[in-house]
Write a protein that holds these residues in place. Structure first.
Motif, short mmCIF file in Angstrom:
data_model
loop_
_atom_site.label_atom_id
_atom_site.label_comp_id
_atom_site.label_asym_id
_atom_site.label_seq_id
_atom_site.Cartn_x
_atom_site.Cartn_y
_atom_site.Cartn_z
N GLU A 191 0.83 -1.20 0.00
CA GLU A 191 0.00 0.00 0.00
C GLU A 191 0.87 1.27 0.00
N PHE A 192 1.90 1.26 0.82
CA PHE A 192 2.80 2.41 0.91
C PHE A 192 3.48 2.67 -0.43
N PHE A 193 4.06 1.63 -1.02
CA PHE A 193 4.79 1.80 -2.27
C PHE A 193 3.86 2.14 -3.43
N ALA A 194 2.64 1.65 -3.40
CA ALA A 194 1.68 2.04 -4.43
C ALA A 194 1.40 3.54 -4.36
N LYS A 195 1.26 4.07 -3.15
CA LYS A 195 1.03 5.51 -2.98
C LYS A 195 2.26 6.32 -3.40
N VAL A 196 3.43 5.85 -3.02
CA VAL A 196 4.67 6.56 -3.39
C VAL A 196 4.83 6.57 -4.91
N LEU A 197 4.62 5.43 -5.55
CA LEU A 197 4.78 5.38 -7.00
C LEU A 197 3.73 6.23 -7.71
N LEU B 245 14.19 1.16 -9.01
CA LEU B 245 15.25 2.11 -8.70
C LEU B 245 14.75 3.24 -7.81
N TYR B 246 13.49 3.63 -7.98
CA TYR B 246 12.94 4.66 -7.08
C TYR B 246 13.00 4.17 -5.64
N THR B 247 12.59 2.94 -5.44
CA THR B 247 12.61 2.39 -4.08
C THR B 247 14.02 2.39 -3.51
N ALA B 248 14.98 1.94 -4.30
CA ALA B 248 16.36 1.90 -3.82
C ALA B 248 16.88 3.30 -3.50
N LEU B 249 16.58 4.26 -4.36
CA LEU B 249 17.09 5.62 -4.13
C LEU B 249 16.38 6.33 -2.98
N LEU B 250 15.10 6.09 -2.83
CA LEU B 250 14.33 6.74 -1.77
C LEU B 250 14.61 6.14 -0.39
N ILE B 251 14.73 4.84 -0.32
CA ILE B 251 14.77 4.19 0.98
C ILE B 251 16.14 3.66 1.35
N GLY B 252 16.89 3.19 0.38
CA GLY B 252 18.17 2.55 0.66
C GLY B 252 19.12 3.36 1.52
N PRO B 253 19.50 4.57 1.11
CA PRO B 253 20.45 5.35 1.91
C PRO B 253 19.91 5.70 3.30
N VAL B 254 18.65 6.05 3.37
CA VAL B 254 18.05 6.42 4.66
C VAL B 254 17.98 5.20 5.58
N GLN B 255 17.57 4.08 5.03
CA GLN B 255 17.48 2.85 5.83
C GLN B 255 18.86 2.45 6.36
N GLU B 256 19.86 2.57 5.51
CA GLU B 256 21.21 2.19 5.93
C GLU B 256 21.71 3.12 7.04
N PHE B 257 21.50 4.42 6.88
CA PHE B 257 21.92 5.34 7.94
C PHE B 257 21.16 5.04 9.22
N ALA B 258 19.84 4.83 9.12
CA ALA B 258 19.02 4.56 10.31
C ALA B 258 19.49 3.30 11.03
N ARG B 259 19.85 2.29 10.26
CA ARG B 259 20.35 1.05 10.87
C ARG B 259 21.59 1.31 11.72
N HIS B 260 22.51 2.09 11.17
CA HIS B 260 23.73 2.42 11.93
C HIS B 260 23.42 3.36 13.10
N TRP B 261 22.53 4.30 12.89
CA TRP B 261 22.16 5.24 13.94
C TRP B 261 21.53 4.49 15.12
N LEU B 262 20.64 3.55 14.82
CA LEU B 262 20.01 2.76 15.89
C LEU B 262 21.02 1.89 16.63
N ALA B 263 22.06 1.48 15.92
CA ALA B 263 23.11 0.67 16.55
C ALA B 263 24.13 1.56 17.27
N THR B 264 23.89 2.85 17.22
CA THR B 264 24.76 3.87 17.83
C THR B 264 26.19 3.80 17.31
N THR B 265 26.33 3.54 16.03
CA THR B 265 27.66 3.51 15.43
C THR B 265 27.91 4.71 14.52
N THR B 266 27.05 5.72 14.60
CA THR B 266 27.24 6.92 13.78
C THR B 266 27.77 8.05 14.64
N THR B 267 28.44 8.98 14.01
CA THR B 267 28.89 10.19 14.71
C THR B 267 28.13 11.41 14.21
#
Length: 81
Positions: A10-16, A35-57
């Motif tokens: 449902e979310f991706f249908a609305k985004v597209l 590619l839209y999905t990868a560009l929209l979510i990939g970088p943010v998801q990766e940063f969030a994963r590290h941020w939640l693991a407290t490995t970001t500065t």
């Protein structure tokens, strides 16, 4: 898991659908949908994963600006296209 898949569909249908309007207006590049999905979510998801693991500065507020700008630069239609 089934509920999460349903919510994701449902979310991706609305985004597209939103993207489609902006592609047609010429604001956003025409790309394959996956590619839209990868560009929209990939970088943010990766940063969030590290941020939640407290490995970001980088503070999340600073990352937000950079990630939003990077996403827009990846998606926006350039004059030469």
């Amino acid at each position: 898991q089934a509920e999460v898949r349903k919510l994701n569909r449902e979310f991706f249908a609305k985004v597209l659908a939103w993207l489609r309007d902006h592609v047609e207006s010429g604001e956003i590049r025409r790309l394959p949908p996956d590619l839209y999905t990868a560009l929209l979510i990939g970088p943010v998801q990766e940063f969030a994963r590290h941020w939640l693991a407290t490995t970001t500065t980088t503070p999340i507020e600073a990352a937000q600006r950079v990630l939003a700008e990077g996403t827009w630069n990846a998606l926006r239609r350039r004059k030469e296209e």
